[in-house]
Every structure is written in C-alpha cells, then in structure tokens.
Design an enzyme around this catalytic site. Structure first.
Site, PDB file in Angstrom:
ATOM      1  N   GLU A  24       0.872  -1.165   0.000  1.00 21.86           N
ATOM      2  CA  GLU A  24       0.000   0.000   0.000  1.00 21.86           C
ATOM      3  C   GLU A  24       0.906   1.210   0.000  1.00 21.86           C
ATOM      4  O   GLU A  24       1.623   1.441   0.972  1.00 21.86           O
ATOM      5  CB  GLU A  24      -0.885  -0.049   1.252  1.00 21.86           C
ATOM      6  CG  GLU A  24      -2.134   0.746   1.103  1.00 21.86           C
ATOM      7  CD  GLU A  24      -2.241   1.766   2.175  1.00 21.86           C
ATOM      8  OE1 GLU A  24      -1.929   2.925   1.862  1.00 21.86           O
ATOM      9  OE2 GLU A  24      -2.596   1.408   3.297  1.00 21.86           O
ATOM     10  N   CYS A  74      -2.654   8.224   4.074  1.00 20.60           N
ATOM     11  CA  CYS A  74      -2.585   7.658   2.717  1.00 20.60           C
ATOM     12  C   CYS A  74      -3.885   7.904   1.973  1.00 20.60           C
ATOM     13  O   CYS A  74      -3.919   7.893   0.751  1.00 20.60           O
ATOM     14  CB  CYS A  74      -2.248   6.177   2.779  1.00 20.60           C
ATOM     15  SG  CYS A  74      -3.282   5.262   3.915  1.00 20.60           S
TER      16      CYS A  74
HETATM   17  P1  NDP Z   1       9.107   4.597   3.987  1.00 24.84           P
HETATM   18  O1  NDP Z   1       8.692   3.945   2.737  1.00 24.84           O
HETATM   19  O2  NDP Z   1      10.461   5.187   4.030  1.00 24.84           O
HETATM   20  O3  NDP Z   1       8.985   3.594   5.203  1.00 24.84           O
HETATM   21  C1  NDP Z   1       7.879   2.757   5.409  1.00 24.84           C
HETATM   22  C2  NDP Z   1       8.295   1.581   6.242  1.00 24.84           C
HETATM   23  O4  NDP Z   1       9.297   0.835   5.560  1.00 24.84           O
HETATM   24  C3  NDP Z   1       8.930   1.984   7.571  1.00 24.84           C
HETATM   25  O5  NDP Z   1       8.579   1.069   8.549  1.00 24.84           O
HETATM   26  C4  NDP Z   1      10.395   1.894   7.266  1.00 24.84           C
HETATM   27  O6  NDP Z   1      11.184   1.685   8.402  1.00 24.84           O
HETATM   28  C5  NDP Z   1      10.414   0.675   6.388  1.00 24.84           C
HETATM   29  N1  NDP Z   1      11.619   0.580   5.579  1.00 24.84           N
HETATM   30  C6  NDP Z   1      12.253   1.549   4.910  1.00 24.84           C
HETATM   31  N2  NDP Z   1      13.332   1.038   4.273  1.00 24.84           N
HETATM   32  C7  NDP Z   1      13.354  -0.283   4.557  1.00 24.84           C
HETATM   33  C8  NDP Z   1      14.230  -1.345   4.227  1.00 24.84           C
HETATM   34  N3  NDP Z   1      15.271  -1.146   3.440  1.00 24.84           N
HETATM   35  N4  NDP Z   1      13.985  -2.564   4.717  1.00 24.84           N
HETATM   36  C9  NDP Z   1      12.932  -2.788   5.523  1.00 24.84           C
HETATM   37  N5  NDP Z   1      12.069  -1.815   5.887  1.00 24.84           N
HETATM   38  C10 NDP Z   1      12.271  -0.571   5.408  1.00 24.84           C
HETATM   39  O7  NDP Z   1       8.024   5.627   4.315  1.00 24.84           O
HETATM   40  P2  NDP Z   1       7.967   6.639   5.535  1.00 24.84           P
HETATM   41  O8  NDP Z   1       7.092   6.053   6.563  1.00 24.84           O
HETATM   42  O9  NDP Z   1       9.301   7.109   5.983  1.00 24.84           O
HETATM   43  O10 NDP Z   1       7.317   7.812   4.804  1.00 24.84           O
HETATM   44  C11 NDP Z   1       8.009   8.431   3.734  1.00 24.84           C
HETATM   45  C12 NDP Z   1       7.028   8.805   2.661  1.00 24.84           C
HETATM   46  O11 NDP Z   1       6.243   7.696   2.268  1.00 24.84           O
HETATM   47  C13 NDP Z   1       6.022   9.835   3.075  1.00 24.84           C
HETATM   48  O12 NDP Z   1       6.523  11.109   3.033  1.00 24.84           O
HETATM   49  C14 NDP Z   1       4.938   9.574   2.097  1.00 24.84           C
HETATM   50  O13 NDP Z   1       5.211  10.228   0.897  1.00 24.84           O
HETATM   51  C15 NDP Z   1       4.976   8.108   1.873  1.00 24.84           C
HETATM   52  N6  NDP Z   1       3.975   7.407   2.656  1.00 24.84           N
HETATM   53  C16 NDP Z   1       2.894   6.949   2.029  1.00 24.84           C
HETATM   54  C17 NDP Z   1       1.928   6.294   2.714  1.00 24.84           C
HETATM   55  C18 NDP Z   1       0.769   5.770   2.017  1.00 24.84           C
HETATM   56  O14 NDP Z   1       0.149   4.858   2.500  1.00 24.84           O
HETATM   57  N7  NDP Z   1       0.379   6.309   0.889  1.00 24.84           N
HETATM   58  C19 NDP Z   1       1.977   6.070   4.149  1.00 24.84           C
HETATM   59  C20 NDP Z   1       3.163   6.599   4.738  1.00 24.84           C
HETATM   60  C21 NDP Z   1       4.130   7.189   3.997  1.00 24.84           C
HETATM   61  P3  NDP Z   1      12.074   2.875   9.021  1.00 24.84           P
HETATM   62  O15 NDP Z   1      11.138   3.847   9.558  1.00 24.84           O
HETATM   63  O16 NDP Z   1      12.855   2.156  10.056  1.00 24.84           O
HETATM   64  O17 NDP Z   1      12.911   3.403   7.886  1.00 24.84           O
END
Ligand code: NDP
Length: 685
Positions: A255, A294
């Site tokens: 998602e 989201c």
């Molecule tokens: P990320 O995609 O950076 O992170 C989402 C999850 O993935 C977090 O738990 C993160 O952990 C984990 N993650 C990141 N890199 C890895 C990896 N290499 N291996 C395993 N797990 C990983 O999103 P963010 O939450 O930081 O948000 C950033 C952007 O994402 C927002 O600004 C927005 O644009 C978008 N977003 C979109 C959403 C949606 O549903 N449409 C919801 C939330 C965010 P960790 O925090 O430890 O890096």
C-alpha cells in the site's frame, strides 16, 4: 530511553548506535531505537514453530474471542497510548483515529470471525463444483493458514491502527506476525505491543516486534511467509524485489502513495448542501493528521464555473484552522511527524508549484497559535490551483504527504473521470452529488482505478464514515500507484494469510473432510428423530426420510383462505390452464408449510427455535393429487458463544429436499434451527 524489541518471547535492547526519536512538537528526544543484534532469522523460526503452531490449533472462534479480549484490554489502557501519541504531533481526534480506530478493527474482526467463519481451524469457501455427470466426483475449496510468519512493515503515520488493521486478519487467520513499525513513531507501537504482551492473552510467539531496521530478516523468508508493506512507493518497490521474496514467491501486499480525488458534481452548485459538504470534507482531509494520511484528498475536481466559489469557501474554512501544539486549547492541526517530513513536504510543494499556483498557505510565513514554531515540525495547510490539469502532470504524480491539495477545473463529467484516472491508481475517491446518474457514470468510469469510491449527498452525509476512513468490512488498497494491494474487507482480509486449495473427491469423502454435508454424500438414518437429539449428538449427513402426503384441492383452498393468497395459478381454473402451469398448482408456501408438517417432531425437545431459511428454490410445480415427501439432512453445525445465563446452543443447518411421487425434487432449501447443547459437551463433564 532505549526502546526494546520483543523477540522470541523476550524484550531485547538493541546494541550499537541508536536513532533518536524526536517529539514532533517540542523537538526533544523522547526515546531512541536500534534493532542491532537481534536474531532476525531466529525470530522468523520462532514465529513459525511456536506462534504458528499454537495459533493453528485454535479455531476461528477461539482466535476471534482472543481478538476481543485483547481489544478490551487495550481499551482499558488507552490513556497510556494517548499520552504517547502526543509526541507524534497528533491532535486528540488524530489519536482517536489511530488508537481507538485501530482497536475497533480488533473488535470488528472478532465479531466477523465468529459470524462469518466456522468454529473450525480451516474455512470451506464457496459452492460445491459438480465435476462428473453422475455426481460421484465433486470439487470444493478449503482455506488453511499458511505455516510461515507475516511480516508487517508499517508507515509512521498510524503507529497503532497501521499495526492493528493488519494484525486482526492475520491472527484471525491463524498466522503469527512480526510487526515492524516506522522507526520515527515506534515508541507508540512499542507501548501498545507491550500492553498486548502484558495482557497474557496472546499465545506465545503470536506477535513479535522490531524497533528499528529489519536487518537480514527479509533474506530468510520462505514461500509460507507473507510481507505486507505500507509506506512510500520507492521503498515498497525495493522491498518487493528482495531476492528471497522474488525467488520464493513470497506474498507481498503493498500500500503506497496515492493521489486520491474528491469531485464536486456539476449540479452541486454553491448554495446546495452537497457543495457545503464537499468544502467541509476537503478541509477536514487536508488537516486531519496534518494531511499525513494515505487516504487524504490530494486532488480536488471542481466544475469550471464553480472554481472561484469553491476555492474561496475552502480558503475561508482553512483560515479558521489553528495550527500549533495539539495539547493547547482550540488547536485543530498539529505539526508533521518530524523535521525530515517538513523538508520533504516543502520540497514536494515546490515541485507542485511548477505547474500550479499556490492560492492559500505559505510555508515561509504562517502562524503557530501554540508551541515553539522553530522547534516543532509545523507546516501550514497549502492549497494549489492548477489551471490546465489535463496537460500538467505534477498534481497527478507528486504526493506531498502533508496538508497539501490541488484544485483542478473540469469541463465535463467525462473530463473529470479522465482526471481522476490520471492518478494512475488510488486508494479512494469521493463524489459529492445528488444526481445518481452522475454517480453511476463516475463510479463506472473510475472504479477500475480505485480501491474505494464514496458517494456523498444530503441523504447519506449524516451517516457517512468519511473519505479518509478505511473500514474493517470494506477492502482497503488500490491498483497501480497505490501499490496494487488489498487489506481488510472482512473475511477477504484473513484469506490473504491462508492458502486456498481446490479439493476433488467423492461427495462423501469431501463431506467427512469439511464437516459439511454435500449433495450426493452418504445419508445414514437413525431410529431416533433428529429433532429429539441434542446439538452434540447430531451427525453430519444424518437424514430423516418422512412419510408422504397427497396434496388435495382442499389443501389449496384452505391455504388460500388462511394466507389470503388467491393468485390465479392456485385458484382460477381457466387462467391456470392458460398459464405456463397448464392447471392449478399448490402455493409454494403451502409446500413449505406441508414439508415442515412432515419433518417436525412436535413434542418439546432440544430444538429451541426455527432460525431462518436460506437458498429456497421451487424447482417443479406441485399439482392437485401429487404426493410429496421430505428428506431432511443435517448439513452443518455451528456452536454458538453463549453467556452463562443463556441456554448453551448451536445453529444446525438442515438440507431440505421435497420430492414428488416420481422422486423429482419440487422444492430445495436450507433451514436453520437453534438446538440445545448437551451439558456435558459444554462443561467437559
Ligand atoms: P518509507 O517507505 O520510508 O517507510 C515505510 C516503512 O518501511 C517503515 O517502517 C520503514 O522503516 C520501512 N523501511 C524503509 N526502508 C526499509 C528497508 N530497506 N527494509 C525494511 N524496511 C524498510 O516511508 P515513511 O514512513 O518514511 O514515509 C516516507 C514517505 O512515504 C512519506 O513522506 C509519504 O510520501 C509516503 N507514505 C505513504 C503512505 C501511504 O500509505 N500512501 C503512508 C506513509 C508514507 P524505518 O522507519 O525504520 O525506515
């Protein structure tokens, strides 16, 4: 405070350098996180061997009751979570969505689990498929829990709901989970997992928690594991192509970014209730959780001639939204989750400004009504206007994950549909219209690109659950850019954690495997009438073959008199002759009533009540002089949860087949009865 992960039944403090977790309002460090040193491979093995095997032994109803007990425990401790949630910058309403909305998912899945799943360890899905002419070989689908672990990787914006909406269907399905929240707000998830563990309700190994990175966890995934991901599209794509995930065909539910639309219909002009509802909703979706949702509205579609009025009305409402420390009185919008998001949203806003005009809000000049503007991650609501949205790609491509929204004009409903689809797949779209023809056109035009569509008008507004709220009974997810995934949706959500297997065999074999009688399977009978038996004494497949009854004209006339149903096919010789029946026929409901008269055992006994009737078909007419007979077969038994002051009971579904003198079925249906349970079966003595 260094947060701990919950791994292999223990709270473990990570080693090495930790990431400081910052209070969104004050800028102070509230905790630190690192997962270094965790045995990730061991966690997966522990989930599979300990958690999975315990959960798989439980029935759906036992797992459902567990969800309810956990939900009750979390509700009792909700104030702890509200306190922790303050550091995320959430207002009280924002926290309510996350905390109580999340716990609500557990309650909802608990009741659906008991209603829609059997009290079994597996689920039989759909209808029986006839596979041979003589009905000796049939097909049926069964769903069993996968034997791996579900890894849930969540976004920062819903530290509780994000975890719980995924955990509820996972646990109900009988699969253990490893929860990995976004690090930045992991202190809140940690608090809730701690409460769940302390409740003592969860079976050992059912839930583990990683605070910090996932280390080499994903490298050890097998084909029985599942990964669900919520976050940015770029991270999602990266994780989805992890070699172990690709090589082992690990189920991966994603998602990601979504540029959701809201559309004001052509007839919803200023002055209509729909116009006001639309404006209110656009502002609410921009400001709740400071737009970090989201499902938030990112693209607002307005009829060309109404742009000025719509923009003015939105601006007016936005001007009344006070930004600041949510703990202060009157604050309607809190900060973003952290300074990194401020930089990111500001950057995205700049990109959006390339093709659109900023008409409200200025990140370089805005007021913060409470709190320190420099220390908190504050960001103003920003409204853009894009004059030529068909030719400008930015508003359809760039998601600024904050209180940012672009208004776009459209010339016709078809054009609005085209614009909606330019988001290339979204989680949700809203339409404000009182014209159901427009509703149909927009729904059929945009559904292919959306996971959820919501139509609002003055009739539905009061009960509406809101554009931004995914619901446990409805699917959440969207095609294309939104990730192509699907979560929740009632029973469907649990099936993502199960394997659907097509079974083929004889009706009797499949009946014995599934504990649900299938037509064509053995129908043993007993000297004791089934209505004289307790729930626990009834055998699946046991059948009563009744005595016979010849239908007379007097039956039909009497039934017409009692029911008041004098339809020509029953009462008018001439009309009946000209009808497709060619002569008078008995009322279908008379056949049902007469059938009940044939199979019922009238004396008081274990049968408490007639509970209902399903799938009724009148297959052939019954004429005067026909002789009917009934076969009543015990098809399915479902024990009911009963309170101590209630009579222990279960629902028995009976297959009923009414035949005529030529052994041809004339009516087929299923009746449901409530039947008393044996005291000894309930108490175990
Ligand atoms: P990320 O995609 O950076 O992170 C989402 C999850 O993935 C977090 O738990 C993160 O952990 C984990 N993650 C990141 N890199 C890895 C990896 N290499 N291996 C395993 N797990 C990983 O999103 P963010 O939450 O930081 O948000 C950033 C952007 O994402 C927002 O600004 C927005 O644009 C978008 N977003 C979109 C959403 C949606 O549903 N449409 C919801 C939330 C965010 P960790 O925090 O430890 O890096």
């Amino acid at each position: 405070m260094r947060l701990r992960s919950y791994a292999q039944g223990e709270w473990i403090e990570g080693t090495g350098k930790a990431v400081p977790l910052i209070h969104a309002v004050t800028g102070e460090t509230v905790a630190e996180a690192t997962s270094e040193g965790l045995d990730f491979k061991g966690m997966l093995e522990y989930a599979r061997s300990v958690g999975g095997s315990k959960l798989r032994k439980m029935t759906f109803h036992e797992r459902a009751r567990m969800l309810k007990d956990i939900a009750k425990h979390l509700m009792e401790r909700k104030e702890e979570f509200y306190k922790l949630s303050e550091a995320t910058g959430a207002t009280k309403t924002d926290s309510w969505i996350d905390i109580e909305g999340g716990i609500g998912t557990f309650f909802a899945y608990s009741s659906r689990g008991r209603r829609e799943f059997p009290n079994e360890t597996f689920y039989v899905e759909g209808n029986v498929e006839p596979l041979s002419k003589d009905n000796t070989f049939v097909g049926r689908h069964v769903c069993v829990p996968l034997e791996g672990a579900a890894v849930h990787i969540n976004a920062f914006n819903f530290p509780c709901w994000g975890m719980l909406e995924k955990l509820a269907p996972t646990l109900l399905a009988g699969m253990p989970a490893i929860v990995k929240p976004a690090t930045i707000t992991s202190y809140l998830t940690e608090g809730m997992v701690r409460a769940m563990v302390e409740s003592g309700i969860l079976p050992e190994g059912a839930v583990q928690l990683i605070v910090g990175g996932t280390g080499d966890l994903l490298d050890h995934l097998t084909g029985q594991d599942v990964v669900t991901f919520t976050g940015s599209a770029s991270t999602g794509r990266k994780l989805k192509t992890t070699p172990s995930i690709v090589e082992n065909s690990v189920r991966f539910n994603m998602e990601a970014d979504s540029l959701n639309f809201s559309m004001l219909a052509p007839e919803s002009a200023p002055g209509t209730e729909e116009f006001d509802l639309f404006v209110k909703e656009v502002v609410r979706e921009m400001t709740v959780k400071a737009g970090q949702k989201c499902t938030a509205i990112r693209r607002t579609l307005v009829p060309q001639g109404m742009v000025d009025d719509a923009v003015k009305a939105i601006e007016k409402r936005l001007a009344g939204v006070k930004i600041g420390d949510p703990r202060a009185e009157g604050i309607r919008m809190g900060p973003l989750v952290g300074m990194s998001q401020v930089t990111e949203v500001r950057d995205r806003l700049e990109q959006l400004r390339r093709g659109s005009e900023l008409v409200f809000g200025n990140p370089d000049d805005f007021e913060v009504a409470a709190g320190d503007k420099d220390k908190g991650a504050f960001f103003p609501a920003a409204l853009l206007y894009c004059d030529s949205p068909l030719d400008t790609l930015e508003p359809h491509n760039i998601e600024a994950f904050g209180p940012v929204n672009t208004v776009m004009p459209y010339a016709s409903v078809d054009e609005a549909i085209e614009l909606a689809k330019m988001g290339r797949g979204s989680l949700v779209g809203s339409l404000f219209t009182s014209d159901d023809k427009v509703a149909r056109q927009v729904v059929l035009g945009t559904a292919s690109h959306h996971g959820r569509l919501r139509i609002v008008n003055r009739e539905s507004a009061k009960g509406s659950t809101g554009h931004g709220s995914p619901l446990p009974g409805l699917v959440h997810g969207g095609p294309g850019r939104a990730g192509g995934g699907e979560e929740m949706g009632g029973v469907r959500g649990a099936l993502h954690y199960m394997q659907r297997t097509a079974l083929q065999g004889s009706p009797t074999t499949l009946t014995r495997i599934s504990d649900e009688w299938i037509k064509g399977a053995a129908q043993p009978s007993d000297r004791v009438h089934p209505f004289r038996k307790y729930f626990d004494e009834l055998e699946i497949g046991e059948t009563l073959v009744t005595h016979r009854r010849t239908v007379t004209e007097a039956d039909i006339v009497n039934f017409a008199g009692i029911s008041g149903d004098h339809f020509y096919a029953h009462m008018d010789d001439i009309a009946a002759k000209e009808s497709l029946f060619e002569k008078r026929v008995a009322h279908g409901y008379f056949v049902l009533s007469a059938a009940a008269g044939l199979f019922v055992d009238p004396a008081p006994g274990p049968v408490l009540a007639n509970y209902g009737l399903d799938n009724l078909r009148f297959v052939k007419p019954v004429y005067i002089g026909d002789t009917i007979q009934v076969k009543l077969t015990c098809k399915l038994k479902t024990a009911k949860d009963t309170q101590p002051d209630q009579i222990p009971q279960g629902v028995v579904a009976w297959d009923v087949e009414v035949t005529n003198q030529n052994a041809e079925p004339v009516a087929v249906y299923t009746i449901l009865t409530l039947v008393k349970r044996l005291e000894s079966a309930v108490t175990g003595y």
